[in-house]
Structure formats: C-alpha cells, structure tokens
Design an enzyme around this catalytic site. Sequence first.
Site, mmCIF file in Angstrom:
data_model
loop_
_atom_site.group_PDB
_atom_site.id
_atom_site.type_symbol
_atom_site.label_atom_id
_atom_site.label_comp_id
_atom_site.label_asym_id
_atom_site.label_seq_id
_atom_site.Cartn_x
_atom_site.Cartn_y
_atom_site.Cartn_z
ATOM 1 N N CYS A 114 0.498 -1.230 -0.006
ATOM 2 C CA CYS A 114 -0.412 -0.014 -0.153
ATOM 3 C C CYS A 114 1.120 1.426 0.110
ATOM 4 C CB CYS A 114 -1.420 -0.055 1.098
ATOM 5 S SG CYS A 114 -2.784 -1.518 0.514
ATOM 6 N N HIS A 276 -3.746 7.657 1.568
ATOM 7 C CA HIS A 276 -3.785 5.834 0.862
ATOM 8 C C HIS A 276 -5.648 5.497 1.089
ATOM 9 C CE1 HIS A 276 -3.968 1.529 0.185
ATOM 10 N NE2 HIS A 276 -4.035 1.310 1.662
ATOM 11 N N ASN A 306 -10.107 -0.514 -2.334
ATOM 12 C CA ASN A 306 -8.733 0.055 -1.969
ATOM 13 C C ASN A 306 -7.410 -0.693 -3.014
ATOM 14 O OD1 ASN A 306 -5.641 -0.355 -0.595
ATOM 15 N ND2 ASN A 306 -6.496 -0.822 0.909
HETATM 16 N N1 ACO Z 1 -19.701 -9.375 4.791
HETATM 17 C C1 ACO Z 1 -20.144 -10.048 6.643
HETATM 18 N N2 ACO Z 1 -19.869 -10.278 6.832
HETATM 19 C C2 ACO Z 1 -18.342 -10.207 7.057
HETATM 20 C C3 ACO Z 1 -17.875 -9.754 6.429
HETATM 21 C C4 ACO Z 1 -18.217 -9.354 4.731
HETATM 22 N N3 ACO Z 1 -17.443 -8.746 3.800
HETATM 23 N N4 ACO Z 1 -16.152 -10.367 6.393
HETATM 24 C C5 ACO Z 1 -16.226 -10.350 8.134
HETATM 25 N N5 ACO Z 1 -17.955 -10.784 8.411
HETATM 26 C C6 ACO Z 1 -17.847 -10.991 8.908
HETATM 27 C C7 ACO Z 1 -17.628 -11.860 10.511
HETATM 28 O O1 ACO Z 1 -17.415 -13.204 10.188
HETATM 29 C C8 ACO Z 1 -17.342 -11.724 11.670
HETATM 30 O O2 ACO Z 1 -18.879 -12.572 11.655
HETATM 31 P P1 ACO Z 1 -18.764 -13.561 13.465
HETATM 32 O O3 ACO Z 1 -18.925 -12.446 14.632
HETATM 33 O O4 ACO Z 1 -20.062 -14.173 13.142
HETATM 34 O O5 ACO Z 1 -18.075 -14.362 13.546
HETATM 35 C C9 ACO Z 1 -17.569 -10.203 11.741
HETATM 36 O O6 ACO Z 1 -18.395 -10.457 10.307
HETATM 37 C C10 ACO Z 1 -16.599 -8.768 12.196
HETATM 38 O O7 ACO Z 1 -15.428 -10.057 12.037
HETATM 39 P P2 ACO Z 1 -14.141 -9.140 11.810
HETATM 40 O O8 ACO Z 1 -13.554 -9.543 11.215
HETATM 41 O O9 ACO Z 1 -13.964 -8.501 13.643
HETATM 42 O O10 ACO Z 1 -14.922 -7.543 10.795
HETATM 43 P P3 ACO Z 1 -14.208 -6.163 11.854
HETATM 44 O O11 ACO Z 1 -14.990 -5.482 12.443
HETATM 45 O O12 ACO Z 1 -13.038 -5.738 12.461
HETATM 46 O O13 ACO Z 1 -14.018 -5.377 10.408
HETATM 47 C C11 ACO Z 1 -12.332 -4.532 8.450
HETATM 48 C C12 ACO Z 1 -12.891 -6.236 9.179
HETATM 49 C C13 ACO Z 1 -13.203 -4.298 8.153
HETATM 50 C C14 ACO Z 1 -11.191 -5.533 7.460
HETATM 51 C C15 ACO Z 1 -11.805 -4.273 9.960
HETATM 52 O O14 ACO Z 1 -11.215 -4.777 10.814
HETATM 53 C C16 ACO Z 1 -11.072 -3.174 9.751
HETATM 54 O O15 ACO Z 1 -11.441 -2.059 9.152
HETATM 55 N N6 ACO Z 1 -9.675 -3.064 9.244
HETATM 56 C C17 ACO Z 1 -8.903 -2.387 8.594
HETATM 57 C C18 ACO Z 1 -8.229 -3.027 8.061
HETATM 58 C C19 ACO Z 1 -8.231 -2.757 6.661
HETATM 59 O O16 ACO Z 1 -9.037 -1.584 6.360
HETATM 60 N N7 ACO Z 1 -7.334 -2.857 5.579
HETATM 61 C C20 ACO Z 1 -7.221 -2.786 4.558
HETATM 62 C C21 ACO Z 1 -6.049 -2.746 3.167
HETATM 63 S S1 ACO Z 1 -5.167 -3.213 4.269
HETATM 64 C C22 ACO Z 1 -4.472 -1.574 4.092
HETATM 65 O O17 ACO Z 1 -4.415 -0.476 2.458
HETATM 66 C C23 ACO Z 1 -3.475 -0.788 5.260
#
Ligand code: ACO
Length: 349
Positions: A114, A276, A306
């Site tokens: 990234c 980013h 992204n």
């Molecule tokens: N659709 C529906 N449900 C989903 C999805 C989806 N696409 N993905 C995960 N879930 C579910 C999971 O299975 C989980 O269900 P459960 O509670 O029944 O087990 C629930 O949603 C929560 O999952 P988490 O992984 O804990 O989700 P979180 O709330 O942390 O959100 C996310 C995930 C959006 C990735 C968040 O952690 C985040 O914003 N992280 C930042 C990372 C990021 O933005 N990375 C981008 C790429 S890296 C970069 O560019 C630097």
Amino acid sequence: MLNSKIAGIGFYVPKNTYTNEDLKKYMDTSDEWIQERTGIQERHYADRLTETTTTMGVEAAKIAMERAGTTPDEIDFIVFATLSPDYYFPGCGVLLQRELKMKEIGALDVRNQCSGFVYALSVADQFIKTGMYKNILVVGSEKHSFGLDFSTRGRNVTVIFGDGAGAVVLQPATREGQGILSTHLHSDGSSAEILAMYNPGTHANHWSPQFPAKFDEAEIGQMFMSHAMIDEAQNFPYMDGPAVFKKAIVKLPEAVEESLKQNGLTTADLNMLIPHQANLRIAQFVQQKLHLRDDQVHNNIQRYGNTTAASVPIALCEAWEMGKIKEGDLVCLAAFGSGFTWASALIRW
Ligand code: ACO
C-alpha cells in the site's frame, strides 16, 4: 539543487464495475456490512483474460506522459510499484518498458504494497535531485481480482480490494520551491505476518509457524506451491483487520505531521491530503486526528475500493482533475500498508 515535480499524471480503472450487491453472488455478505465497515460501494475488476497489472499501468502511463508532454522515447527510468505482478518474476517494470517500446532504460520494481507508490516516488525523486535522470515514469498498479478468495471464507479481505492503476512523470522542477519538498519512509517488520500472502514463498514456516504452510511432501522441489496449500487457501491474502486498523490510525497521522514539521509547516497550511484509500473509516479517523476540514482531504474508496499501490496516484489524479488541487497548493501523500511500511511525501504543486 532543484526539487523534482510531477509534470504529468494519469489513472486508469477497468470498465467492469462490481457493486457490493454483485459480490453477494459469490459470498455471504451485504451492502450494509461493507459500507458500514469500509465505506466501499463498488470497485472495478480488470478483464480476466485481456487486462493485466502491466497493461493497466501502461494505460495510466500513456495519460501521464501525454499530460507531461513527453513520449516513451524520452523516459529515462521506470519505477513500478505493485503487489500483484503479472509474473512472480520478472517484474512489471520490464513488461511496461516492452509494451511502450521504450529505449533500454532501467526499470525497478518496488514491493511495498500500500505504501509502494510513495516509496517509488521517493526513489524517483532522489534520482532527479542528483541529476542522474530527467524524466522518470512512476507507476502503481494492481490486479487484485485475480488473487482473492471469492468464497465466504475470504470475505473479510476480498470485499475491500479493487483493480486499477495510476502513474506520474517526474521531472526537475522549473521554479524554486516547487515540487516534492520531502519524502519520509518507515517500516516495522515486527508485524509482517499480520497482513500477508504466505504462499507461494520460500519461508517453509520459518517465520510463521502459527500459520503452517501445508506441504504434500517436505521434499526439495515440492514446497514452493503444493496442492495442499491450494486446498487450505494459503495462496490468498491473510489480514488481521483490527490490528491493521490500530496501527494505521497512528502511523498515517504521524507521517503527515513529520512531513509538515520538516518543512516548517502545519496542517493549517495543507490544501490537500491524499491518504491511501485503505478504508474510509481509517481515512476519517486520520482526518479527525489532524483536525482537517473535508475540503482538505480527498477520498474515493467508495467507488474504487482499496487499490493498494494504485490508490494514492488514482486519488491524487482524480482530485487534480476535479480542480481540487491547483498550482502552488500544498499537497501531502500518506500511505500505510503490509510490512508494516508507511510513507509520506509533501509536494508544492
Ligand atoms: N460480509 C459480512 N460479514 C463479514 C464480512 C463480509 N464481507 N467479513 C467479515 N464478516 C463477519 C465476520 O465473519 C465476523 O462474523 P462473526 O462475528 O459472526 O464471527 C464479523 O463480520 C466481524 O468480523 P471482523 O473480522 O471482526 O470484522 P471487523 O469488524 O474487524 O471489520 C474490517 C473487518 C473491515 C477489515 C476491519 O477490521 C477494518 O476496518 N480493518 C482495517 C483493515 C483495513 O482496512 N485493511 C485494508 C487493507 S490493508 C491496507 O490497505 C493498509
């Protein structure tokens, strides 16, 4: 010593658009979940057979060169950033050199995910400042759609990413104080496995015993890519989303502040921040932390997802095309990603 300046900029996104609703055909997800967590509404995917990371980079580069008033023949160096190369090796830089029928110039590939474009820009900036080159093509391009897990198993990662490319032509500045004022590069490898694609690779579990690579047979020649690895989906990216979030919201503002401080400036002087496009929530957090107004930040992840190494040049180009960046404006580019690596660049446009 004169700075380097962005003399031309372009971006390209494939015409195929996939909405959150479209993704429901492949995995158990919802528009509500994706928008609430990431802000993304749709993303573009390359044509599976005819478009590659390099061909998208070529399209962006053609626009950048036309706007800079240069031809492929005049380019004297290429820096190409991507995490989704056409081949494991050779890199995309040489493929772009071939496609654009350029002279036998140097081509360097940058693998900083990234933050790849900002790193690439910094490398090119040094070559211009020392006078070694006069016309450098810097490209960030990704064809993520080819390497994501479209089953429900991969939904937390897959919904975030999109395809596209951005490019700039870097030249010596023509005015005192114009162009790239400074660049700032950082890394912290202690969290390398938090956002990674483990296989194929040569680590053989040396670094990541907690995610054991599956081998059919631990024999020489059998361990790089095995049927078992594919069965276990080890060829898809892994991300600990919350851990990435926590680090990004600290390091991105730090990188912006570092660039301003070095130049004796403050956030009040900033006309435009191009963060980013990792996740709209991360960008909003960064904006809040830096006390920036909405008109000081450009986000477009809603429409492109992204695009990793392409996200900064796509957003920069779009902001410039929309008239949000004008001559003399102070622009900051800031990126954070896998590694972890993070970087910023402060530019007087
Ligand atoms: N659709 C529906 N449900 C989903 C999805 C989806 N696409 N993905 C995960 N879930 C579910 C999971 O299975 C989980 O269900 P459960 O509670 O029944 O087990 C629930 O949603 C929560 O999952 P988490 O992984 O804990 O989700 P979180 O709330 O942390 O959100 C996310 C995930 C959006 C990735 C968040 O952690 C985040 O914003 N992280 C930042 C990372 C990021 O933005 N990375 C981008 C790429 S890296 C970069 O560019 C630097």
